[in-house]
Design a protein around this motif. Structure first.
Motif, PDB file in Angstrom:
ATOM      1  N   ALA A  84      -1.054   2.960  -6.919  1.00 25.99           N
ATOM      2  CA  ALA A  84      -2.380   3.290  -6.389  1.00 25.99           C
ATOM      3  C   ALA A  84      -2.532   2.768  -4.953  1.00 25.99           C
ATOM      4  O   ALA A  84      -3.085   3.456  -4.087  1.00 25.99           O
ATOM      5  CB  ALA A  84      -3.472   2.710  -7.280  1.00 25.99           C
ATOM      6  N   PHE A  85      -2.023   1.569  -4.683  1.00 23.70           N
ATOM      7  CA  PHE A  85      -2.115   1.019  -3.331  1.00 23.70           C
ATOM      8  C   PHE A  85      -1.236   1.806  -2.365  1.00 23.70           C
ATOM      9  O   PHE A  85      -1.646   2.097  -1.231  1.00 23.70           O
ATOM     10  CB  PHE A  85      -1.733  -0.461  -3.333  1.00 23.70           C
ATOM     11  N   ALA A  86      -0.038   2.175  -2.783  1.00 23.70           N
ATOM     12  CA  ALA A  86       0.837   2.973  -1.924  1.00 23.70           C
ATOM     13  C   ALA A  86       0.195   4.319  -1.624  1.00 23.70           C
ATOM     14  O   ALA A  86       0.249   4.813  -0.489  1.00 23.70           O
ATOM     15  CB  ALA A  86       2.198   3.159  -2.576  1.00 23.70           C
ATOM     16  N   HIS A  87      -0.437   4.914  -2.625  1.00 20.75           N
ATOM     17  CA  HIS A  87      -1.115   6.195  -2.400  1.00 20.75           C
ATOM     18  C   HIS A  87      -2.287   6.025  -1.427  1.00 20.75           C
ATOM     19  O   HIS A  87      -2.512   6.873  -0.569  1.00 20.75           O
ATOM     20  CB  HIS A  87      -1.597   6.785  -3.718  1.00 20.75           C
ATOM     21  N   LEU A  88      -3.022   4.949  -1.562  1.00 18.24           N
ATOM     22  CA  LEU A  88      -4.115   4.673  -0.631  1.00 18.24           C
ATOM     23  C   LEU A  88      -3.572   4.484   0.785  1.00 18.24           C
ATOM     24  O   LEU A  88      -4.175   4.944   1.757  1.00 18.24           O
ATOM     25  CB  LEU A  88      -4.883   3.436  -1.088  1.00 18.24           C
ATOM     26  N   GLU A  96      -9.071   0.447   5.489  1.00 12.42           N
ATOM     27  CA  GLU A  96      -8.888   0.466   4.033  1.00 12.42           C
ATOM     28  C   GLU A  96      -7.684  -0.377   3.621  1.00 12.42           C
ATOM     29  O   GLU A  96      -7.748  -1.149   2.666  1.00 12.42           O
ATOM     30  CB  GLU A  96      -8.653   1.897   3.545  1.00 12.42           C
ATOM     31  N   ILE A  97      -6.585  -0.222   4.349  1.00  9.11           N
ATOM     32  CA  ILE A  97      -5.355  -0.922   3.984  1.00  9.11           C
ATOM     33  C   ILE A  97      -5.531  -2.429   4.103  1.00  9.11           C
ATOM     34  O   ILE A  97      -5.154  -3.187   3.200  1.00  9.11           O
ATOM     35  CB  ILE A  97      -4.179  -0.422   4.845  1.00  9.11           C
ATOM     36  N   VAL A  98      -6.127  -2.874   5.209  1.00 12.30           N
ATOM     37  CA  VAL A  98      -6.299  -4.313   5.408  1.00 12.30           C
ATOM     38  C   VAL A  98      -7.309  -4.881   4.407  1.00 12.30           C
ATOM     39  O   VAL A  98      -7.070  -5.920   3.784  1.00 12.30           O
ATOM     40  CB  VAL A  98      -6.712  -4.614   6.862  1.00 12.30           C
ATOM     41  N   GLY A  99      -8.436  -4.197   4.231  1.00 13.35           N
ATOM     42  CA  GLY A  99      -9.446  -4.681   3.286  1.00 13.35           C
ATOM     43  C   GLY A  99      -8.942  -4.701   1.862  1.00 13.35           C
ATOM     44  O   GLY A  99      -9.095  -5.699   1.139  1.00 13.35           O
ATOM     45  N   TYR A 100      -8.314  -3.610   1.463  1.00 15.95           N
ATOM     46  CA  TYR A 100      -7.789  -3.559   0.106  1.00 15.95           C
ATOM     47  C   TYR A 100      -6.609  -4.509  -0.054  1.00 15.95           C
ATOM     48  O   TYR A 100      -6.443  -5.120  -1.104  1.00 15.95           O
ATOM     49  CB  TYR A 100      -7.389  -2.128  -0.255  1.00 15.95           C
ATOM     50  N   GLY A 101      -5.785  -4.637   0.993  1.00 18.33           N
ATOM     51  CA  GLY A 101      -4.656  -5.565   0.945  1.00 18.33           C
ATOM     52  C   GLY A 101      -5.116  -6.997   0.722  1.00 18.33           C
ATOM     53  O   GLY A 101      -4.510  -7.747  -0.047  1.00 18.33           O
ATOM     54  N   ALA A 102      -6.207  -7.395   1.398  1.00 21.92           N
ATOM     55  CA  ALA A 102      -6.758  -8.741   1.190  1.00 21.92           C
ATOM     56  C   ALA A 102      -7.237  -8.901  -0.252  1.00 21.92           C
ATOM     57  O   ALA A 102      -7.022  -9.950  -0.879  1.00 21.92           O
ATOM     58  CB  ALA A 102      -7.898  -9.001   2.167  1.00 21.92           C
ATOM     59  N   PHE A 103      -7.860  -7.861  -0.786  1.00 24.07           N
ATOM     60  CA  PHE A 103      -8.314  -7.884  -2.176  1.00 24.07           C
ATOM     61  C   PHE A 103      -7.124  -8.046  -3.129  1.00 24.07           C
ATOM     62  O   PHE A 103      -7.177  -8.836  -4.089  1.00 24.07           O
ATOM     63  CB  PHE A 103      -9.084  -6.593  -2.469  1.00 24.07           C
ATOM     64  N   VAL A 145       4.441  -2.652   0.280  1.00 15.77           N
ATOM     65  CA  VAL A 145       3.847  -1.438  -0.299  1.00 15.77           C
ATOM     66  C   VAL A 145       3.031  -0.684   0.747  1.00 15.77           C
ATOM     67  O   VAL A 145       3.081   0.547   0.815  1.00 15.77           O
ATOM     68  CB  VAL A 145       3.000  -1.792  -1.543  1.00 15.77           C
ATOM     69  N   ALA A 146       2.293  -1.402   1.607  1.00 16.45           N
ATOM     70  CA  ALA A 146       1.531  -0.744   2.670  1.00 16.45           C
ATOM     71  C   ALA A 146       2.459  -0.044   3.654  1.00 16.45           C
ATOM     72  O   ALA A 146       2.168   1.070   4.112  1.00 16.45           O
ATOM     73  CB  ALA A 146       0.648  -1.759   3.393  1.00 16.45           C
ATOM     74  N   ALA A 147       3.584  -0.659   3.985  1.00 16.87           N
ATOM     75  CA  ALA A 147       4.540  -0.039   4.900  1.00 16.87           C
ATOM     76  C   ALA A 147       5.152   1.221   4.289  1.00 16.87           C
ATOM     77  O   ALA A 147       5.273   2.254   4.969  1.00 16.87           O
ATOM     78  CB  ALA A 147       5.631  -1.038   5.272  1.00 16.87           C
ATOM     79  N   ILE A 148       5.512   1.161   3.029  1.00 14.67           N
ATOM     80  CA  ILE A 148       6.086   2.334   2.362  1.00 14.67           C
ATOM     81  C   ILE A 148       5.055   3.460   2.287  1.00 14.67           C
ATOM     82  O   ILE A 148       5.354   4.619   2.592  1.00 14.67           O
ATOM     83  CB  ILE A 148       6.611   1.958   0.960  1.00 14.67           C
TER      84      ILE A 148
END
Length: 195
Positions: A84-88, A96-103, A145-148
């Motif tokens: 789900a994170f990779a799809h986001l 979104e990536i930074v905020g969700y990544g912190a979460f 995961v964010a990079a991929i």
């Protein structure tokens, strides 16, 4: 094609089966009592997270948050939360990536320090070193995961733009076959079906 979806669901299901097998091994090797309720809850939440991945296009942010929250309670939903994170991240919206990544880092740190499932033996009290190692591990996983996901999104956008740029040129100079219908365009896609 269907292959990208099939292998992702296959990996998520394989992770779920491995966790279920680990629970079974721990329960049969140790105590022959029926499984603890948290084990059943873990497996049910993991199956729900895998099933919920079908909504990743409709609600990418909501699904990412829900699967991460399920991941705090359910070890078997870990792969679905990563997916789900990779799809986001394929959307490449950095807020979104930074905020969700912190979460994810916060929830991953909580998960690594709270032994809900009972799979790991917690013999020593929590130390600052343990907290830092758990947080660093979560940061590494989130960054990977964010990079991929960002790479997949960038590649998808590039291919979409290239195809859009080629289509008008192909449509103008497209030959006709013997039946009068347009022939295959081998410039845009060598294996393309008829337009």
């Amino acid at each position: 094609g269907a292959w990208p979806v099939v292998w992702r669901y296959g990996l998520a299901t394989l992770w779920w089966v491995l966790i279920a097998g680990l629970y079974a091994f721990v329960s049969f090797a140790g105590d022959p009592r029926p499984p603890q309720p948290i084990v059943v809850i873990d497996l049910v939440l993991g199956a729900a997270a895998i099933w919920g991945m079908r909504f990743r296009h409709r609600w990418p942010r909501g699904l990412a948050v829900v699967t991460t929250l399920l991941g705090v309670l359910s070890t078997s939903s870990f792969f679905a939360a990563l997916w789900a994170f990779a799809h986001l991240a394929t959307r490449r919206r950095w807020q979104e990536i930074v905020g969700y990544g912190a979460f994810v880092v916060i929830s991953g740190t909580v998960l690594s320090q709270v032994n809900i499932s009972g799979l790991a033996a917690q013999s020593a009290p929590l130390t600052l070193r343990d907290l830092l190692v758990g947080t660093a591990g979560s940061v590494v996983v989130v960054a990977l995961v964010a990079a991929i996901g960002s790479y997949v999104g960038a590649r998808r956008d590039l291919l979409r733009r290239r195809g859009a740029a080629r289509r008008p040129a192909c449509a103008r100079g497209r030959p006709r076959n013997a039946t009068g219908s347009p022939a295959r365009c081998t410039t845009c896609s060598p294996t393309a079906s008829r337009w």
